[in-house]
Structures are given as structure tokens and as C-alpha cells.
Design a protein around this motif. Structure first.
Motif, PDB file in Angstrom:
ATOM      1  N   PRO A 191      -3.290   0.295  -1.447  1.00  0.00           N
ATOM      2  CA  PRO A 191      -2.890   1.704  -1.536  1.00  0.00           C
ATOM      3  C   PRO A 191      -1.913   1.939  -2.679  1.00  0.00           C
ATOM      4  N   ASN A 197      -0.404   8.236   0.922  1.00  0.00           N
ATOM      5  CA  ASN A 197      -1.229   9.025   1.842  1.00  0.00           C
ATOM      6  C   ASN A 197      -0.528   9.302   3.167  1.00  0.00           C
ATOM      7  N   ASP A 198       0.489   8.513   3.479  1.00  0.00           N
ATOM      8  CA  ASP A 198       1.247   8.747   4.715  1.00  0.00           C
ATOM      9  C   ASP A 198       1.947  10.102   4.694  1.00  0.00           C
ATOM     10  N   LEU A 215       0.712  12.821   2.865  1.00  0.00           N
ATOM     11  CA  LEU A 215      -0.220  13.859   2.416  1.00  0.00           C
ATOM     12  C   LEU A 215      -1.086  14.314   3.581  1.00  0.00           C
ATOM     13  N   SER A 216      -1.235  15.612   3.712  1.00  0.00           N
ATOM     14  CA  SER A 216      -2.055  16.145   4.803  1.00  0.00           C
ATOM     15  C   SER A 216      -3.269  16.921   4.293  1.00  0.00           C
ATOM     16  N   LYS A 240      -6.205  13.362   0.405  1.00  0.00           N
ATOM     17  CA  LYS A 240      -5.815  11.962   0.376  1.00  0.00           C
ATOM     18  C   LYS A 240      -6.244  11.329  -0.947  1.00  0.00           C
ATOM     19  N   ASP A 279       2.500   3.884   1.816  1.00  0.00           N
ATOM     20  CA  ASP A 279       1.309   4.448   1.185  1.00  0.00           C
ATOM     21  C   ASP A 279       1.557   5.943   0.973  1.00  0.00           C
TER      22      ASP A 279
END
Length: 658
Positions: free
Chosen positions: A154, A139-140, A142-143, A146, A137
Motif C-alpha cells: 500500500p 486508504n484507511d 479515504l472514503s 481508494k 495505508d
């Protein structure tokens, strides 16, 4: 970036060009054969065979013809084959005012979306090193922000490389017109997350945002600014000293181009019908999607590295296994063009290509490689009247090099009018805005159509009509261009979508709420009923007709509604005219004051339409209107209601510009 390669004609407003005189074609021709010496040692010495001389003559011919026909300011080309730099030449001007010939080893051209291939190469480096997973994903990684959930699935990393993340197109602030408006990649991505309009992994729809997001993942995982990571991991190892993703920003900033490189950036020119005008260097906030400037000589090195499966001489930028993965389609099976891991691929004379086009509003480029034959062709221009000219020329050159080694093409199969019926109809590009007013651009040029040709083939019109004939598996090929269009059939046997020959977007059957013809018909009907209302009001006045209280009020209401819709129609024409006059600068002027006025007038018209609806009750119960005038009132109301529904479908009610 903005171009006919990677983007539908709906955005032609952003590259419309109307400009001042250029030198005569004769003056440009005098420079067409200005080639420059270059050190070929990194891939071997140029072979001076008869075939090479014939190829050079062929290239000179098509470059000369295209410069005249499409009014190019300058161009540069590099051709590599079997680890040999066959051709490196400059044509025309890098600077028209200074009469400075293009030097293909020195002058840096904007390569637009070819930048994406560098971005995806960086991402695949991390995949090869085990730092990023294609099946993860996004998002894994991205900090700061999201990607919101949608469709219960995803967005995967591999979806970014194949242009299947399912995003609507994102235009807002991708380009800015001054350094003061320039901001970080992270800020742009966080503030402009596009709506997810398709399930990820299912629909090819070219995405600038997706490519920029891929570059941001590179930046996050590596802990290094994207532009610096590019230098450290690709440019410096390959000796591409005249290539950078940094831009003409104030000195001292992390994304500012070094002074030595800035001095070699070729001037860019906006093109009109027969005219060129100097334009500003376009600042691209989503840098990983299109900010690179490079020379034809450096691009020869880059092509050679990919043709060498990640290696150039003793330098390795990709592991061989990773490089081979890049050349594979993550979603195979489509006979027409599609995307491998970051590169477009199609079948050209029987060979699989590995390629990409690129453009800003002023600069157009094309890169085509055939790994099986070790062929690579790169062409770039700094101003041309036809954005696809480099792509067309590159294909011609590749075909010339292949010559008699064509593997042939699939045979055409029998076809009839009955066989064609499931494919016929109107279609709409998936690569467009859905959420805001920007959606309206696709109403003017985002549609395609499929009809039966007189020769029992299909006329497919998506950017220009062409005739296609079936080759099996719901695919059709054009005898003229060789491009293949693939259809997808639904459970009822009718085509639900097709993929255009270039492969960067999908054309879906036009939905009822997004039919441009319905919008245009509604506008035409509104114009007609407004005119009829003016005639009716004039006749009533001239004949001295009157009525009771409600009849008079309703007559005034219909007249005011006709005046209002006339103002709306005139404002719409003015907006279109202003967008055309702004040309490529409309992207910076959006939303214009005229557009805000139009939207305000539409709200006023909405109020009149609601009043007309409310007036239906007294029209039939309290007025002394005759049958004809009641019928006229009902038809006028229905026409205005229909127009308001169309405006709502195209996000034209309210001030949601993006």
C-alpha cells in the motif's frame, strides 16, 4: 507545481513565455530599494549592525542584477535569523500598469509548491495528535475513493511526505482557466488517480497528486475544508492574516478568497525574452499542492515557527517532538538532496537545509532554512524569465550569511576513465506521464546523460550540463554549485539510476521503449525514405517505367505511404509550433485540434504500414520488381514499422491524451 524546481523541463511548454513590452530596466531599478515599515515585535527588533547593513547591500545588489537579467516584474524578500527579522523588502512592481511598488507586508504573492509544506505541517499536526499514523495505508483515511492496489504494497502516509508514493505525474485539470471549470478537491482526486509506476517507498519522484492527497486526508480526518483547517491551525495562530489557500473565485463560495485579501494580491506576469504581459490568476484545483498566496512578512513568521521547532513566541503549531521528526529524512542514507517529512533537505556548506521551492506558470518562490543556525530566507516574484532565479538568489544569500562558518565539504577522491564507465549513459526522469500521450513531453526534455569530462570527472546533463567529481559512496559533487548527485548501482556494478542535485526526482537508465533518441532517429529515417520515395517515383515517371499489376499497385502504395508520413511529420511540426506559441496556456488548450489531427494521421499511416507489410508477399512472389526496388521496398517498410513501434512506445497511437 509547474516550475523548474519541482518539475522536469519536459513541461517547459507549460511555462513558455512570449509577451509584450515592460517598463525599461531603469524604471524598475528606481523601485528596487522600496522597503516598507513592519512590526517586528513578534520575533524581536531588527539589529542594525554593520554585518546587517552589509547583508542588505548584498541582497540589494543581487536582486537588482536579477531583476534586470531575468526581467522580473516584482519581488519580495524576508530574512530571519535567531528570532530576529533581519530584512523585509519589496522590489519592483506589484502592478506594472498602476506603477505600484511591492509592499512586502501587504502584497500577496503566489508561492506555488511551498504550499505543500503547509499541507504536510497540517498532516504532521494530526500525526502528533495521534489521529493519523505515518505507517498507515492512505486508504484507511479515504472514503469516497481508494488508491488501487499495486506492487503488493500500500501507499503509506509517510510515502506522501517523502514524495515516494510511486505515482506517475498527474497533469489533467490540476490548473483550470475559469471559475466554471473549478471543482472540489475530492472530485479531482477521485477522477485523476495516477497510475502507480514504482513500488511505494523506493523512488523519490515529486508528486503534486501525492501532496493534494495529503491535504485531502487532513480534510477527511479533521472534518474541515482544507482551506479552513489551514486558517484555524496555522495561519490564525501565527498571525498570518495576509496568507490564504483560498483563490480568486466568485464571492460566497467556501474556497473564495475574502475581498480584503483579494485586493492585495499582486498582479502576475508571464515572461518572454525581454517582455512581460499581465496574466490571469491561476486556479489550482489541487489546492493543497500549490494554491497559497502570502506576503514576505507572513512567510517570516512561518519560517520562524519552523526554526523554533513548532513554536513562535507563545504559540505552538507543532509539538517539539513532531517538529523535529519533520526535519528528519524518513529514508536516510542518500548523500544528495532528498525529502524530510514534506520539506526538501540537502547539505549546504556543511549544514542540513530545510527548504522548498514553488512556482505556478507565472510566480516563482524559494524558501531555505537552516535550523542549526536559525537562518531563514524567503524570496518570491510575480513574473520572471528564469523560474529558478529565487532559488539561486536564496542560496547565495544563505551562503553569504553563513560566511566563514562553513563546515567544509567532502574531499574529492581519485577517479579515472575506467572508474567512470559504470556511470556513463543515457537516463530518463521518473517524474513524467507513463499512461497517456502526455508521456511524449518527456521525449523533448526529460532525458539526461552522463559522460566523462576532460578533467576525469563526470559531465551530468539533466536540465543543464555541469561537471562533477567523486566524493565517495557513489556520490559526485559539483565544485561550481556544490550540489551532490547520488548514483545507485545494480548487481552488475553498473549504475541503474541517479538522483539530481535538487533531489526532487530520480533519473533512471533509459528503457528501450522510452528512448527519445530512438524516436528522433525513427522520425529522421522516415523523412529520408519519404524523400527517396518521391525521387524514385519521379524518376520512374520521367523514364516511363511500368510493370505488371502487382508492381504498379505496390509502387502506388509506397508513394501514398510516403505522402502519408510526410503529412504526419508536417502535422508534428505544427503541433510543436502551436505548443510553443501557446506557452503556459497549452495546459488549458490540451488537447489542441492540431494534436487530434496528428493522431488521426498517425492512424492512417498505421494502416498504410500494415498494407506495406502485407505487400511483402506479392513483392517477392508476384511482382516484377528488380532486386534494387525490392530492397528499397523492404527498407521503406521496415523504417515505417519502426516508426509505428516508436509511436506506440510514446502512446501516440489512439486518442489517449492523458
Amino acid at each position: 507545481m509547474i516550475s523548474k524546481f519541482i518539475m522536469p523541463k519536459a513541461i517547459a511548454f507549460f511555462v513558455a513565455l512570449v509577451l509584450c513590452p515592460l517598463t525599461t530596466p531603469r524604471a524598475a531599478n528606481a523601485l528596487n530599494n522600496q522597503s516598507q515599515p513592519v512590526d517586528h515585535a513578534y520575533i524581536g527588533q531588527t539589529a542594525a549592525s554593520e554585518a546587517d547593513r552589509e547583508l542588505i547591500s548584498f541582497i540589494d545588489g543581487i536582486l537588482t542584477a536579477n531583476m534586470e537579467q531575468h526581467n522580473m516584474a516584482g519581488a519580495a524578500i524576508s530574512v530571519v535569523q535567531d528570532d530576529v527579522l533581519k530584512i523585509l523588502k519589496g522590489y519592483g512592481y506589484a502592478d506594472i500598469a498602476q506603477q505600484q511598488p511591492v509592499n512586502p507586508s501587504r502584497h500577496m504573492f503566489r508561492i506555488g509548491s511551498i504550499t505543500k509544506t503547509f499541507t504536510f505541517t497540517l498532516l504532521m499536526q494530526l500525526v502528533g495528535e495521534g489521529q493519523v499514523s505515518l505507517d498507515a495505508d492512505v486508504n484507511d483515511y479515504l472514503s469516497a475513493f481508494k488508491i488501487p492496489p499495486a506492487f503488493g504494497k500500500p501507499v503509506l502516509v509517510r510515502d506522501l511526505l517523502s514524495h515516494r508514493p510511486g505515482f506517475e505525474e498527474a497533469y489533467r485539470n490540476l490548473f483550470v482557466d475559469s471559475p466554471e471549470k473549478f471543482h472540489t478537491l475530492e472530485k479531482w482526486l477521485a477522477n485523476n488517480i495516477p497510475a502507480r509506476v514504482f513500488p511505494p517507498g523506493e523512488t523519490t519522484s515529486y508528486s503534486n497528486y501525492g501532496a493534494a492527497l495529503a491535504g485531502y486526508i487532513v480534510q477527511e480526518v479533521s472534518g474541515t475544508l482544507y482551506e479552513d483547517q489551514l486558517e484555524q491551525k496555522i495561519l490564525n495562530p501565527l498571525g498570518m492574516s495576509s496568507t490564504t489557500a483560498k483563490q480568486l473565485l466568485p464571492a460566497g463560495g467556501p474556497q473564495a478568497m475574502p475581498e480584503a485579501q483579494a485586493a492585495n494580491v499582486a498582479g502576475v506576469y508571464a515572461t518572454g525574452t525581454g517582455y512581460l504581459e499581465p496574466a490571469d490568476f491561476e486556479l489550482i484545483v489541487g489546492a493543497p499542492a500549490g494554491s497559497i498566496s502570502s506576503t514576505a512578512a507572513d512567510m517570516a513568521r512561518y519560517m520562524s515557527a519552523h526554526l523554533g521547532y513548532g513554536t513562535l513566541g507563545d504559540v505552538e503549531i507543532l509539538r517539539a517532538e513532531t517538529a523535529r521528526t519533520m526535519q528528519e529524512r524518513p529514508y536516510p542514507g542518500r548523500p544528495s538532496a532528498d525529502y524530510a517529512h514534506g520539506f526538501r533537505t540537502e547539505n549546504l556548506l556543511g549544514y542540513s537545509t530545510f527548504e522548498h521551492g514553488g512556482a505556478t506558470g507565472t510566480s516563482f518562490s524559494s524558501m531555505i532554512m537552516i535550523p542549526e543556525l536559525g537562518i531563514g530566507v524567503f524570496i518570491t516574484t510575480n513574473g520572471a524569465g528564469l523560474a529558478t532565479a529565487p532559488q539561486i538568489m536564496a542560496r547565495q544569500i544563505v551562503k553569504k550569511i553563513i560566511g566563514g562558518r562553513s563546515k567544509g565539504r567532502p574531499e574529492f577522491i581519485a577517479f579515472s576513465a575506467a572508474s567512470a564507465e559504470p556511470f556513463l549513459g543515457s537516463y530518463m526522469t521518473t517524474r513524467r506521464g507513463y499512461s497517456g500521450l502526455i508521456k511524449i513531453l518527456s521525449a523533448f526534455a526529460g532525458a539526461g546523460s552522463v559522460s566523462l569530462s576532460p578533467n576525469n570527472g563526470l559531465i551530468i546533463n539533466a536540465g543543464g550540463p555541469d561537471e562533477y567529481f567523486p566524493i565517495g559512496n557513489n556520490a559526485f559533487r559539483s565544485p561550481k554549485s556544490g550540489e551532490v548527485v547520488s548514483f545507485t548501482l545494480g548487481e552488475d556494478g553498473r549504475a541503474t539510476q541517479y538522483t539530481v542535485g535538487y533531489g526532487h526526482t530520480t533519473m533512471r537508465r533509459t528503457p528501450a521503449d522510452t528512448n527519445p533518441q530512438a524516436l528522433f532517429a525513427a522520425l529522421a529515417l522516415a523523412s529520408i525514405v519519404a524523400i527517396l520515395q518521391f525521387i524514385s517515383a519521379w524518376r520512374q515517371r520521367s523514364e516511363g517505367k511500368s510493370g505488371n499489376f502487382w508492381t504498379l499497385r505496390l509502387s502506388r502504395l509506397t508513394l501514398l505511404a510516403a505522402v502519408s508520413i510526410t503529412a504526419v511529420l508536417l502535422a508534428l511540426l505544427f503541433v510543436i509550433a502551436e505548443m510553443s506559441s501557446l506557452g503556459r496556456n497549452v495546459i488549458f488548450a490540451w488537447p489542441m485540434n492540431s494534436l487530434t489531427l496528428l493522431l488521426a494521421l498517425i492512424i492512417i499511416q498505421l494502416l498504410f504500414t500494415l498494407a506495406l507489410l502485407a505487400g511483402l508477399v506479392p513483392a517477392f512472389t508476384k511482382s516484377d520488381l528488380n532486386v534494387w526496388r525490392k530492397t528499397h521496398y523492404v527498407l521503406l517498410t521496415l523504417v515505417f514499422v519502426n516508426l509505428m513501434l516508436q509511436f506506440n512506445n510514446w502512446n501516440m497511437i489512439g486518442f489517449n491524451y492523458w
